[in-house]
Design a protein around this motif. Structure first.
Motif, PDB file in Angstrom:
ATOM      1  N   VAL A  12       0.815  -1.223   0.000  1.00 25.65           N
ATOM      2  CA  VAL A  12       0.000   0.000   0.000  1.00 25.65           C
ATOM      3  C   VAL A  12       0.846   1.269   0.000  1.00 25.65           C
ATOM      4  O   VAL A  12       0.617   2.167  -0.826  1.00 25.65           O
ATOM      5  N   PRO A  13       1.840   1.434   0.902  1.00 23.75           N
ATOM      6  CA  PRO A  13       2.606   2.694   0.880  1.00 23.75           C
ATOM      7  C   PRO A  13       3.294   2.955  -0.452  1.00 23.75           C
ATOM      8  O   PRO A  13       3.311   4.096  -0.942  1.00 23.75           O
ATOM      9  N   THR A  14       3.859   1.912  -1.051  1.00 28.04           N
ATOM     10  CA  THR A  14       4.568   2.091  -2.317  1.00 28.04           C
ATOM     11  C   THR A  14       3.612   2.481  -3.435  1.00 28.04           C
ATOM     12  O   THR A  14       3.867   3.422  -4.202  1.00 28.04           O
ATOM     13  N   ALA A  78       0.071   1.384  10.659  1.00 31.88           N
ATOM     14  CA  ALA A  78       1.276   1.226   9.845  1.00 31.88           C
ATOM     15  C   ALA A  78       2.454   0.760  10.689  1.00 31.88           C
ATOM     16  O   ALA A  78       3.272  -0.052  10.236  1.00 31.88           O
ATOM     17  N   THR A  79       2.550   1.259  11.925  1.00 36.09           N
ATOM     18  CA  THR A  79       3.656   0.834  12.789  1.00 36.09           C
ATOM     19  C   THR A  79       3.539  -0.641  13.160  1.00 36.09           C
ATOM     20  O   THR A  79       4.533  -1.266  13.544  1.00 36.09           O
ATOM     21  N   GLN A  80       2.324  -1.191  13.037  1.00 33.26           N
ATOM     22  CA  GLN A  80       2.110  -2.612  13.282  1.00 33.26           C
ATOM     23  C   GLN A  80       2.260  -3.445  12.009  1.00 33.26           C
ATOM     24  O   GLN A  80       2.062  -4.659  12.029  1.00 33.26           O
ATOM     25  N   PHE A 127      -9.940  -1.203  11.837  1.00 31.32           N
ATOM     26  CA  PHE A 127      -9.371   0.104  11.502  1.00 31.32           C
ATOM     27  C   PHE A 127     -10.450   1.184  11.480  1.00 31.32           C
ATOM     28  O   PHE A 127     -10.301   2.255  12.100  1.00 31.32           O
ATOM     29  N   ALA A 128     -11.536   0.924  10.769  1.00 28.03           N
ATOM     30  CA  ALA A 128     -12.604   1.918  10.650  1.00 28.03           C
ATOM     31  C   ALA A 128     -13.238   2.206  12.010  1.00 28.03           C
ATOM     32  O   ALA A 128     -13.600   3.353  12.304  1.00 28.03           O
TER      33      ALA A 128
END
Length: 214
Positions: A12-14, A78-80, A127-128
């Protein structure tokens, strides 16, 4: 692209960074009927979406708080090593509504803020819910009826409190007019939230004449 991000969430980040850098960016003035849902071809995708309305203040501090709430949860996941957010975070600003059960009911102006991900993205509901629980603390916060909200912890009691006065009036009018007595236009969820015992405990509709209802 969406299938790749659902299957391999760490991409996802990329992919998101590539899209933001290389997709076209521009300003465009258009008719309001187009700008309300401005994302091209969004109707061709199956998405998951949670959206809340809340009251704006003069300096937009509540909006800044709502936006930062979403960013904080995104960073926490994201840190997880989890990336359940793969589409858009967006907001729109409107005048309030006078419709009885509208999320935007009330004085002043309202912000609608929403998060979207491709449908069936892993960890979406967790998440939501984490973001929604923060948004529920905003002044005048109410979920968008047509979006996802049924899985958010405590949401049914929250809706009862958020709509207490309006729900009281709605149930009184509904009872006085005898509209849809068999609830053919309802479903199990709305039966609990609008017509169930919990809703009636919050609302306790007062007597109302048919003349007043009309």
């Amino acid at each position: 692209e969406q299938a790749v991000m659902r299957t391999w969430p760490k991409t996802v980040p990329t992919i998101a960074a590539f899209n933001y850098r290389w997709f076209p960016h521009h300003n465009r003035v258009t008719d309001v009927v187009e700008v309300v849902h401005w994302r091209d071809a969004i109707e061709m995708l199956r998405v998951s979406c949670v959206e809340f309305a809340f009251q704006l203040d003069a300096d937009f501090a509540t909006f800044q708080r709502a936006w930062q709430d979403a960013l904080d949860v995104i960073d926490d996941f994201a840190t997880q090593g989890r990336y359940p957010f793969n589409m858009t975070l967006n907001a729109r600003f409107i005048k309030s509504s006078d419709c009885l059960l509208a999320p935007a009911l009330g004085p002043g102006h309202v912000c609608y803020i929403e998060i979207l991900s491709s449908a069936e993205t892993p960890h979406w509901q967790e998440f939501a819910s984490a973001i929604a629980l923060r948004w529920m603390k905003l002044p005048g916060a109410r979920p968008h009826w047509a979006k996802e909200w049924e899985f958010i912890p405590g949401i049914e009691a929250f809706i009862g409190r958020a709509y207490a006065a309006q729900l009281k009036q709605f149930l009184a009018i509904h009872e006085a007019l005898g509209v849809d007595p068999e609830r053919r236009f309802s479903n199990a969820l709305l039966d609990r939230v609008i017509f169930g015992k919990a809703a009636h405990a919050v609302a306790q509709p007062p007597p109302i004449s048919l003349e007043m209802a009309r």
